[in-house]
Design an enzyme around this catalytic site. Structure first.
Site, PDB file in Angstrom:
ATOM      1  NE  ARG A  50      -3.139   0.079   3.028  1.00 45.14           N
ATOM      2  CZ  ARG A  50      -2.570   0.296   4.241  1.00 45.14           C
ATOM      3  NH1 ARG A  50      -2.091   1.483   4.531  1.00 45.14           N
ATOM      4  NH2 ARG A  50      -2.514  -0.671   5.136  1.00 45.14           N
TER       5      ARG A  50
ATOM      6  CE1 TYR B 105     -16.149  10.426 -16.681  1.00 43.10           C
ATOM      7  CE2 TYR B 105     -16.035  10.142 -14.307  1.00 43.10           C
ATOM      8  CZ  TYR B 105     -16.175   9.604 -15.571  1.00 43.10           C
ATOM      9  OH  TYR B 105     -16.326   8.255 -15.722  1.00 43.10           O
TER      10      TYR B 105
ATOM     11  CG  ASP C 225      -9.867  15.163 -15.316  1.00 48.17           C
ATOM     12  OD1 ASP C 225      -9.168  14.756 -16.263  1.00 48.17           O
ATOM     13  OD2 ASP C 225     -10.768  14.487 -14.791  1.00 48.17           O
TER      14      ASP C 225
ATOM     15  CE  LYS D 283     -11.882   7.133 -19.195  1.00 49.37           C
ATOM     16  NZ  LYS D 283     -12.371   8.348 -18.596  1.00 49.37           N
TER      17      LYS D 283
END
Ligand code: PLP
Length: 415
Positions: free
Chosen positions: A63, A116, A188, A213
């Protein structure tokens, strides 16, 4: 790595050790949750370095870091031109954990309106019970944006280019407003990619991407990234250490593999996007095309000076209702019907049925989502083939609508 190197050179070499385990040419997948120490002195040396916040190749627990993930993070930092990068399990994890890091109860956020949908939902619904207020401003209205800044405003959040209308923000102007008010900016840049736009060089503090993407680029992984200064990325990393949402080593490997061809793919997608937009804008059945590379786009001038390419997403409106538009989409043979963008395979969707399915027709009309609005995200197929496919699908619609007109006329004759 030298700043003067080209983006593909960085994409191939940056972040990776020259000599790799087993003399491989690629950085392997370190499929290990735990990393061990040879003795207690080795462990104590590691803990002392961590206390001094020295980051190295050495990991202790998955982690907190993994060698494959760290290599991908260094590559992304170099590509975006930041000091450091941090990877996440998805783009949404990058957005939400960055916001959770920079905001606290009593803080205020300014957000542009066509970000978004899930980001909007996070800011407006999820953060509210934690005492974070937000003001939504129309994209492109810089005076309204500046006026929305309050004494407790901590962050301005926006996307550029946006979805589905491909609005392009003047990032230098946005960063200047933010700096004058001592507010952080998060952009973004998923639709932009480091090939087409350089938000950090324009003064933005933190750049986030859905690596799902263009960056991954093959429609085969989910990941997200935040890139910025050491200070801000370290703060975000402390949040991730607590919350998780880490990128797994397999996805990091696929992401690095995809990144090596980022510039090749995006250049192709830029070229095809422009050709497709030009083709569609000439077609009689297409009533409107939204593409920043076309002179009639509201942000064409900003796009021209700020972007190296206009991207692979083209939104357009057919002269028809939901049903007629569905006929067009169903007649396409190359693009798959599905969400997402930026991969090797072209994807297409009717925006009213993908992002806004649970909206009523009135609600869609109110936010300006037309029934005939289609989003095409081109892949790396040849432009001529995509255009030929669009052309045949448009003829199918043309024939259907001509048949309808004819049968209506016949019906009228029979009366
Ligand atoms: C897809 C997308 C996201 C969310 O990313 P995931 O990887 O799906 O979590 C965020 N912002 C933009 C602009 C996107 O296109």
């Amino acid at each position: 790595m030298a700043k003067s190197q080209g983006i593909s050179t960085k994409a191939v070499h940056a972040g990776e050790q020259r000599r790799k385990p087993g003399h491989g040419v690629t950085t392997p997948v370190f499929q290990s949750s735990t990393f061990t120490f040879s003795d207690t002195a080795d462990l104590v040396r590691f803990m002392e370095r961590r206390k001094r916040k020295e980051t190295g190749e050495r990991c202790d627990y998955g982690r907190y870091g993994n060698p494959t993930v760290l290599a991908a993070e260094r590559k992304l930092a170099e590509l975006e031109g930041g000091d450091a990068a941090i990877l996440f399990s998805s783009g949404m994890a990058a957005v939400t954990l960055s916001l959770l890091t920079l905001l606290s109860s009593g803080a205020h956020l300014v957000m542009t309106d066509d970000v978004y949908r899930r980001t909007r939902e996070f800011v407006l619904s999820f953060l509210k019970p934690y005492g974070v207020e937000a003001t939504k401003v129309p994209v492109g209205e810089y005076e309204t944006l500046e006026q929305a800044i309050q004494p407790n405003t901590r962050t301005i959040l926006s996307e550029s280019p946006t979805n589905p209308y491909l609005r392009v923000l003047d990032l230098a102007r946005l960063a200047d407003i933010a700096r004058r008010h001592d507010v952080y900016t998060i952009i973004d840049s998923t639709f932009g990619t480091p090939v087409n736009v350089r938000p950090l060089e324009l003064g933005v503090d933190l750049v986030v991407h859905s690596c799902t993407k263009y960056l991954g680029g093959h429609n085969d992984l989910l990941a997200g990234v935040a890139v910025g200064s050491n200070e801000i990325v370290q703060r975000v990393r402390e949040t991730q250490n607590v919350i998780g949402a880490i990128c797994d080593p397999n996805s990091a490997f696929l992401l690095m593999r995809g990144l090596k061809t980022l510039e090749l793919r995006v250049n192709r997608q830029n070229e095809t996007g422009l050709k497709v937009a030009q083709f569609l804008s000439q077609h009689p059945r297409v009533s409107r095309v939204y593409y920043p590379g076309l002179p009639d786009h509201p942000d064409h001038l900003v796009a021209k000076s700020q972007l190296a390419g206009y991207g692979g997403v083209v939104s357009f409106e057919l002269d028809g209702n939901l049903e007629m538009t569905a006929r067009f989409v169903d007649a396409l043979k190359l693009p798959y019907i599905g969400p997402s963008l930026g991969g090797t395979e072209s994807l297409v969707g009717q925006v009213a049925l993908t992002s806004y399915y649970d909206f009523t027709p009135e609600e869609r009309a109110e936010i300006g989502i037309a029934e005939g609005l289609v989003r095409l995200a081109v892949g790396v197929e040849n432009a001529e083939d995509i255009i030929a496919d669009l052309s045949q699908a448009l003829s199918v619609v043309e024939a259907a609508s001509a048949a309808r007109v004819a049968s209506a006329a016949e019906g009228a004759d029979g009366q």
